[in-house]
Motif scaffolding. Structure first.
Motif, mmCIF file in Angstrom:
data_model
loop_
_atom_site.group_PDB
_atom_site.id
_atom_site.type_symbol
_atom_site.label_atom_id
_atom_site.label_comp_id
_atom_site.label_asym_id
_atom_site.label_seq_id
_atom_site.Cartn_x
_atom_site.Cartn_y
_atom_site.Cartn_z
ATOM 1 N N ALA A 10 0.841 -1.206 0.000
ATOM 2 C CA ALA A 10 0.000 0.000 0.000
ATOM 3 C C ALA A 10 0.872 1.251 0.000
ATOM 4 O O ALA A 10 0.524 2.260 0.593
ATOM 5 C CB ALA A 10 -0.913 -0.020 1.228
ATOM 6 N N ALA A 11 2.018 1.167 -0.673
ATOM 7 C CA ALA A 11 2.962 2.292 -0.628
ATOM 8 C C ALA A 11 3.003 3.082 -1.930
ATOM 9 O O ALA A 11 3.813 3.986 -2.077
ATOM 10 C CB ALA A 11 4.362 1.775 -0.289
ATOM 11 N N GLY A 12 2.112 2.736 -2.885
ATOM 12 C CA GLY A 12 2.124 3.428 -4.184
ATOM 13 C C GLY A 12 1.646 4.869 -4.046
ATOM 14 O O GLY A 12 1.065 5.261 -3.029
ATOM 15 N N GLY A 14 -0.613 6.417 -5.994
ATOM 16 C CA GLY A 14 -2.038 6.614 -6.303
ATOM 17 C C GLY A 14 -2.284 7.801 -7.211
ATOM 18 O O GLY A 14 -3.237 8.557 -7.036
ATOM 19 N N THR A 15 -1.440 7.935 -8.251
ATOM 20 C CA THR A 15 -1.519 9.145 -9.100
ATOM 21 C C THR A 15 -2.837 9.236 -9.870
ATOM 22 O O THR A 15 -3.263 10.329 -10.221
ATOM 23 C CB THR A 15 -0.355 9.187 -10.114
ATOM 24 O OG1 THR A 15 -0.337 7.947 -10.812
ATOM 25 C CG2 THR A 15 0.972 9.378 -9.409
ATOM 26 N N GLU A 27 -5.557 3.798 -0.533
ATOM 27 C CA GLU A 27 -6.143 2.615 0.119
ATOM 28 C C GLU A 27 -7.168 2.985 1.178
ATOM 29 O O GLU A 27 -7.896 2.135 1.665
ATOM 30 C CB GLU A 27 -5.022 1.778 0.752
ATOM 31 C CG GLU A 27 -3.992 1.238 -0.233
ATOM 32 C CD GLU A 27 -2.983 2.289 -0.730
ATOM 33 O OE1 GLU A 27 -2.910 3.377 -0.119
ATOM 34 O OE2 GLU A 27 -2.295 2.025 -1.728
ATOM 35 N N GLN A 100 8.273 1.108 2.737
ATOM 36 C CA GLN A 100 9.018 1.085 1.481
ATOM 37 C C GLN A 100 9.503 2.522 1.282
ATOM 38 O O GLN A 100 8.704 3.416 1.032
ATOM 39 C CB GLN A 100 8.085 0.665 0.333
ATOM 40 C CG GLN A 100 8.787 0.541 -1.004
ATOM 41 C CD GLN A 100 7.805 0.322 -2.155
ATOM 42 O OE1 GLN A 100 6.617 0.625 -2.059
ATOM 43 N NE2 GLN A 100 8.316 -0.183 -3.262
ATOM 44 N N PRO A 103 8.811 4.462 -3.685
ATOM 45 C CA PRO A 103 7.905 3.573 -4.430
ATOM 46 C C PRO A 103 8.556 3.067 -5.714
ATOM 47 O O PRO A 103 8.354 3.614 -6.788
ATOM 48 C CB PRO A 103 6.680 4.457 -4.715
ATOM 49 C CG PRO A 103 7.192 5.856 -4.681
ATOM 50 C CD PRO A 103 8.398 5.881 -3.794
ATOM 51 N N LEU A 104 9.347 2.007 -5.587
ATOM 52 C CA LEU A 104 10.103 1.495 -6.738
ATOM 53 C C LEU A 104 9.393 0.320 -7.412
ATOM 54 O O LEU A 104 10.036 -0.500 -8.055
ATOM 55 C CB LEU A 104 11.514 1.080 -6.278
ATOM 56 C CG LEU A 104 12.389 2.224 -5.757
ATOM 57 C CD1 LEU A 104 13.741 1.700 -5.275
ATOM 58 C CD2 LEU A 104 12.588 3.293 -6.828
ATOM 59 N N GLY A 105 8.080 0.236 -7.231
ATOM 60 C CA GLY A 105 7.313 -0.783 -7.932
ATOM 61 C C GLY A 105 6.775 -1.864 -7.014
ATOM 62 O O GLY A 105 7.229 -2.040 -5.883
ATOM 63 N N LEU A 106 5.784 -2.603 -7.564
ATOM 64 C CA LEU A 106 5.109 -3.645 -6.785
ATOM 65 C C LEU A 106 6.111 -4.722 -6.336
ATOM 66 O O LEU A 106 6.074 -5.177 -5.184
ATOM 67 C CB LEU A 106 3.998 -4.257 -7.649
ATOM 68 C CG LEU A 106 3.254 -5.439 -7.068
ATOM 69 C CD1 LEU A 106 2.589 -5.090 -5.749
ATOM 70 C CD2 LEU A 106 2.208 -5.957 -8.068
ATOM 71 N N ALA A 109 8.025 -3.487 -3.456
ATOM 72 C CA ALA A 109 7.179 -3.439 -2.243
ATOM 73 C C ALA A 109 7.100 -4.822 -1.601
ATOM 74 O O ALA A 109 7.220 -4.966 -0.381
ATOM 75 C CB ALA A 109 5.782 -2.924 -2.588
ATOM 76 N N LEU A 126 -3.677 -7.227 -3.423
ATOM 77 C CA LEU A 126 -3.564 -5.825 -3.840
ATOM 78 C C LEU A 126 -4.866 -5.111 -3.489
ATOM 79 O O LEU A 126 -5.955 -5.554 -3.896
ATOM 80 C CB LEU A 126 -3.313 -5.712 -5.348
ATOM 81 C CG LEU A 126 -2.083 -6.431 -5.907
ATOM 82 C CD1 LEU A 126 -1.801 -5.945 -7.330
ATOM 83 C CD2 LEU A 126 -0.868 -6.249 -5.040
ATOM 84 N N PRO A 127 -4.761 -4.000 -2.758
ATOM 85 C CA PRO A 127 -5.993 -3.331 -2.330
ATOM 86 C C PRO A 127 -6.736 -2.614 -3.461
ATOM 87 O O PRO A 127 -7.815 -2.089 -3.247
ATOM 88 C CB PRO A 127 -5.502 -2.332 -1.265
ATOM 89 C CG PRO A 127 -4.052 -2.173 -1.501
ATOM 90 C CD PRO A 127 -3.558 -3.407 -2.200
ATOM 91 N N ASP A 128 -6.165 -2.633 -4.687
ATOM 92 C CA ASP A 128 -6.865 -2.078 -5.858
ATOM 93 C C ASP A 128 -7.960 -3.017 -6.352
ATOM 94 O O ASP A 128 -8.784 -2.617 -7.168
ATOM 95 C CB ASP A 128 -5.877 -1.932 -7.026
ATOM 96 C CG ASP A 128 -5.110 -0.642 -6.957
ATOM 97 O OD1 ASP A 128 -5.354 0.143 -6.034
ATOM 98 O OD2 ASP A 128 -4.263 -0.425 -7.849
HETATM 99 P P1 UTP Z 1 -0.498 0.523 -8.610
HETATM 100 O O1 UTP Z 1 0.528 0.808 -9.626
HETATM 101 O O2 UTP Z 1 -1.867 0.190 -9.063
HETATM 102 O O3 UTP Z 1 -0.656 1.698 -7.548
HETATM 103 O O4 UTP Z 1 0.047 -0.616 -7.635
HETATM 104 P P2 UTP Z 1 -0.159 3.169 -7.534
HETATM 105 O O5 UTP Z 1 1.194 3.280 -8.119
HETATM 106 O O6 UTP Z 1 -0.349 3.626 -6.138
HETATM 107 O O7 UTP Z 1 -1.287 3.896 -8.409
HETATM 108 P P3 UTP Z 1 -1.211 4.848 -9.672
HETATM 109 O O8 UTP Z 1 -0.976 3.922 -10.846
HETATM 110 O O9 UTP Z 1 -0.119 5.840 -9.432
HETATM 111 O O10 UTP Z 1 -2.581 5.485 -9.693
HETATM 112 C C1 UTP Z 1 -0.727 -1.685 -7.100
HETATM 113 C C2 UTP Z 1 -0.535 -1.771 -5.586
HETATM 114 O O11 UTP Z 1 0.836 -1.834 -5.259
HETATM 115 C C3 UTP Z 1 1.201 -0.817 -4.344
HETATM 116 C C4 UTP Z 1 0.129 0.259 -4.478
HETATM 117 O O12 UTP Z 1 -0.030 0.944 -3.240
HETATM 118 C C5 UTP Z 1 -1.096 -0.541 -4.857
HETATM 119 O O13 UTP Z 1 -1.786 -1.000 -3.714
HETATM 120 N N1 UTP Z 1 2.558 -0.312 -4.668
HETATM 121 C C6 UTP Z 1 2.866 0.068 -5.929
HETATM 122 C C7 UTP Z 1 3.493 -0.229 -3.651
HETATM 123 O O14 UTP Z 1 3.222 -0.582 -2.488
HETATM 124 N N2 UTP Z 1 4.728 0.260 -3.950
HETATM 125 C C8 UTP Z 1 5.081 0.652 -5.213
HETATM 126 O O15 UTP Z 1 6.231 1.081 -5.411
HETATM 127 C C9 UTP Z 1 4.106 0.556 -6.217
#
Ligand code: UTP
Length: 285
Positions: A10-12, A14-15, A27, A100, A103-106, A109, A126-128
Motif C-alpha cells: 500500500a505504498a504506491g 495513487g496518481t 487505500e 518502502q 515507491p520502486l514498484g510492486l 514493495a 492488492l488493495p486495488d
Molecule cells: P499501482 O501501480 O496500481 O498503484 O500498484 P499506484 O502506483 O499507487 O497507483 P497509480 O498507478 O499511481 O494510480 C498496485 C498496488 O501496489 C502498491 C500500491 O499501493 C497498490 O496498492 N505499490 C505500488 C506499492 O506498495 N509500492 C510501489 O512502489 C508501487
C-alpha cells in the motif's frame, strides 16, 4: 503449501486519484462507508489468516490509525456498533507494518516484506482489487494452493482492449479442473497481438518465500520499477505455478470508474442500502 501470513502493498503514489490522494492514501478511499483496505483486512481474516503485514510509505499514516484503537472516539461514542465491529476485527487480526522508502514498484514493495515473512509461504492481496461473493477470493486461492501444492495466482479473462493493462499468463494445454491452469509463462502489459491469452493476473497471489530470491535478481524495468511479473516468470521456470479464475464479482478500484462501480455494487449488496440505491439509480438515470 501452508500459508499463515498475508502481505498488502500500500505504498504506491495513487496518481490516478490525484488530487484525492495528495494528502490521503488511495487505500483509505471509502467504498460506501469503509476504507478499501478495510475490506482487504476482512478478506484476510475470513480466509483464516491472522497475520497481516501492510507495506506503507510516505503519507500513509492514516492506514495505521485506522487499524488502531481510538480511545478518544471510544470514550465519546460508547457502544457505537461500527467501532465495535472494527474492534472485533482487530481482536482477531495482528497488523504489522514495514516502510518502502521509495515507491520502486510492486515487486520492490513485496521484497520489503522479506524479513517479516522469512521462510514462510505467504499471500499477497492488492488493495486495488476488491471482490464480492459468497467465498472470499483469497480463500479460493488458498484452497487451490493446497490442491496443487504449488504457488497460485488469480486470473480473469479481460476485454481485448484491456490486455495491455495486465500481466497476462501463457497457460499450458494441460487439462485441469474448470477455471484452473498451469502457468507456462507470463508477459507484463503485452500488445493484444503478442498476448499469449486474455487471462490477466488480478490482485491475489499465494507465493513461496523463494520469490524473494527472484525479486533480488530482478532488474528494474523501463520506468525504474521492479516488476513482480518478472520474478513470477523466473518462479515458473523453477517449479510449477498455477492460476485460477476466482469466483465472484471483481472491482478494479485503482481508477475512478472502477471505484464508482464498486460504490454501487457494494451498496447493492448491503440489505440496509440496496433499496435506497435502486431508487436513486431509477430516479437519477
Ligand atoms: P499501482 O501501480 O496500481 O498503484 O500498484 P499506484 O502506483 O499507487 O497507483 P497509480 O498507478 O499511481 O494510480 C498496485 C498496488 O501496489 C502498491 C500500491 O499501493 C497498490 O496498492 N505499490 C505500488 C506499492 O506498495 N509500492 C510501489 O512502489 C508501487
Amino acid at each position: 503449501m501452508h500459508v499463515s501470513k498475508a502481505v498488502v502493498p500500500a505504498a504506491g503514489l495513487g496518481t490516478r486519484f490525484l488530487p484525492a490522494t495528495k494528502a490521503q492514501p488511495k487505500e483509505m478511499l471509502p467504498v460506501v462507508d469503509k476504507p478499501a483496505i478495510h475490506y482487504i483486512a476482512e478478506e484476510v481474516i475470513d480466509s483464516g489468516i491472522e497475520d497481516l503485514l501492510i507495506v506503507t510509505g510516505r503519507g500513509k499514516r492514516a492506514i495505521e490509525d485506522h487499524f488502531d484503537r481510538s480511545i478518544e472516539l471510544e470514550h465519546l461514542l460508547e457502544d457505537n456498533p461500527h467501532l465495535s465491529e472494527l474492534q472485533s476485527l482487530l481482536d482477531r487480526l495482528q497488523v504489522f507494518y514495514v516502510r518502502q522508502g521509495r515507491p520502486l514498484g510492486l515487486g520492490h514493495a513485496i521484497a520489503c516484506a522479506e524479513r517479516h515473512v522469512d521462510e514462510s509461504d505467504f499471500a499477497v492481496l492488492l488493495p486495488d482489487d476488491l471482490y464480492l461473493g459468497p467465498e472470499p477470493a483469497l480463500a479460493q486461492l488458498l484452497q487451490a494452493a493446497e490442491e496443487f501444492d504449488a504457488p497460485v495466482v488469480a486470473v480473469r479473462e479481460v476485454e481485448p482492449e484491456d490486455v495491455q493493462r495486465y500481466g497476462i499468463i501463457a497457460p499450458s494445454s494441460e487439462r485441469l479442473r474448470d477455471g484452473a491452469y498451469r502457468v507456462q509463462d507470463m508477459v507484463e502489459k503485452p500488445d493484444l497481438a503478442d498476448a499469449p491469452s486474455r487471462l490477466g493476473v488480478v490482485g491475489r497471489y499465494v507465493l513461496p518465500s523463494s520469490i524473494f530470491r527472484h525479486l533480488r535478481a530482478t532488474q528494474p524495468g523501463a520506468k525504474g520499477e521492479i516488476q513482480l511479473t518478472d520474478a513470477l516468470r523466473a518462479l515458473c521456470r523453477e517449479r510449477p505455478v498455477y492460476a485460477i479464475e476466482v469466483r465472484g464479482e471483481r472491482y478494479d478500484i485503482g481508477e475512478p470508474i472502477g471505484l464508482l462501480r464498486a460504490q454501487i455494487g457494494f451498496a447493492l449488496a448491503r440489505p440496509d442500502l440496496a433499496e435506497g440505491v435502486r431508487e436513486l439509480l431509477r430516479q437519477a438515470f
